[in-house]
Scaffold this motif. Structure first.
Motif, short mmCIF file in Angstrom:
data_model
loop_
_atom_site.label_atom_id
_atom_site.label_comp_id
_atom_site.label_asym_id
_atom_site.label_seq_id
_atom_site.Cartn_x
_atom_site.Cartn_y
_atom_site.Cartn_z
N ASP A 22 -19.34 3.35 2.25
CA ASP A 22 -20.35 3.33 1.63
C ASP A 22 -20.52 4.74 0.74
N ALA A 23 -21.70 4.79 -0.73
CA ALA A 23 -21.29 5.42 -1.51
C ALA A 23 -22.17 6.72 -1.76
N SER A 24 -23.95 6.07 -0.86
CA SER A 24 -24.84 6.61 -1.03
C SER A 24 -25.11 8.11 -0.42
N ASP A 25 -25.73 9.03 -1.75
CA ASP A 25 -25.66 10.10 -1.04
C ASP A 25 -24.41 10.96 -1.93
N LEU A 26 -23.82 10.28 -2.30
CA LEU A 26 -22.50 11.27 -2.84
C LEU A 26 -22.63 11.81 -4.06
N ASP A 28 -23.53 12.77 -7.39
CA ASP A 28 -23.57 12.44 -8.99
C ASP A 28 -21.94 12.74 -9.91
N ASP A 29 -21.36 14.28 -9.35
CA ASP A 29 -20.40 14.72 -10.27
C ASP A 29 -19.29 14.75 -9.47
N LEU A 30 -19.25 13.29 -8.32
CA LEU A 30 -17.76 13.19 -7.69
C LEU A 30 -16.51 13.70 -8.43
N GLU A 31 -15.19 14.06 -8.08
CA GLU A 31 -14.78 13.38 -9.18
C GLU A 31 -13.57 11.92 -8.37
N THR A 57 -13.85 4.05 -8.32
CA THR A 57 -15.27 3.33 -8.81
C THR A 57 -15.99 4.67 -9.22
N VAL A 58 -15.74 6.32 -9.60
CA VAL A 58 -15.93 6.92 -9.99
C VAL A 58 -16.42 6.84 -11.32
N PHE A 59 -14.87 6.10 -11.84
CA PHE A 59 -15.11 5.43 -13.08
C PHE A 59 -15.53 4.68 -13.54
N ASP A 60 -14.95 2.66 -13.01
CA ASP A 60 -15.39 2.35 -13.28
C ASP A 60 -16.34 1.63 -11.37
N PRO A 61 -17.57 1.96 -11.26
CA PRO A 61 -18.27 1.30 -10.38
C PRO A 61 -17.98 -0.35 -9.92
N THR A 62 -17.41 -1.11 -10.95
CA THR A 62 -17.67 -2.79 -10.71
C THR A 62 -16.52 -2.93 -9.75
N LEU A 63 -15.31 -1.92 -9.72
CA LEU A 63 -14.24 -2.30 -8.17
C LEU A 63 -14.72 -2.56 -7.10
N ALA A 64 -15.94 -2.03 -6.84
CA ALA A 64 -16.57 -2.08 -6.11
C ALA A 64 -17.54 -2.77 -5.67
#
Length: 178
Positions: A22-26, A28-31, A57-64
């Motif tokens: 779950d990526a919620s609340d991570l 925005d600058d997550l490396e 998925t930091v670079f390509d959110p379409t992977l998830a």
């Protein structure tokens, strides 16, 4: 030439941890990439000392699916094959050792995402593309790969990626072509 190949030391194997979280609340600058070294004095070849983390998925959110991240953590060629050798992959001992040896991966991930364990999840879309049977939308995704996984599915001798050339023996030169 064949003798030289046989005498070249091989790289140790790897432990892998693939997660859907779950990526919620991570932030925005997550490396995307992280390296965790537990003890600089031990060196990179010490078992479970160096862990590499990738969150593509930091670079390509379409992977998830929306609101999710894909995470991959692995030991950097420092997992000894000898503790896995001869194990039955279907045995309770193997399953317990997988969990035990994956703990260093979770500990490294907790340096980046402290609540990673509570975030382990993925949607049915991710599972249907990569796993069987298809599970519901709240199913956890935790895939642990061991040296035996490398050996079996990647057809790698003793779960290794190949030869290892210690840097101090090369004086900066490239390894010999095999």
């Amino acid at each position: 030439e064949k003798q030289e190949k046989m005498e070249t030391p091989e790289c140790a194997s790897f432990m892998h941890l693939h997660l859907g979280i779950d990526a919620s609340d991570l932030p925005d600058d997550l490396e995307c990439h992280h390296v965790v070294v537990n003890d600089w004095e031990l060196g990179v070849e010490a078992p479970q000392n160096v862990i590499i983390i990738s969150i593509p998925t930091v670079f390509d959110p379409t992977l998830a699916p929306d609101g999710k991240h894909v995470v991959h953590a692995y030991t950097a060629g420092n997992e000894p094959y000898s503790i896995w050798e001869g194990m039955d992959r279907n045995s309770p001992e193997y399953k317990a050792l997988k969990k035990e040896r994956a703990e260093c991966l979770y500990a490294a991930l907790e340096n980046v995402i402290p609540d990673i364990r509570s975030r382990v999840e993925a949607s049915a879309a991710t599972l249907s593309a990569h796993c069987s049977p298809i599970q519901d939308a709240r199913s956890s995704v935790e895939m642990i790969g061991t040296p035996l996984t490398h050996e079996r599915f990647l057809r790698r001798h003793r779960g290794s990626y190949g030869h290892s050339y210690p840097g101090e023996d090369r004086s900066g030169a490239l390894p010999p072509r095999l």
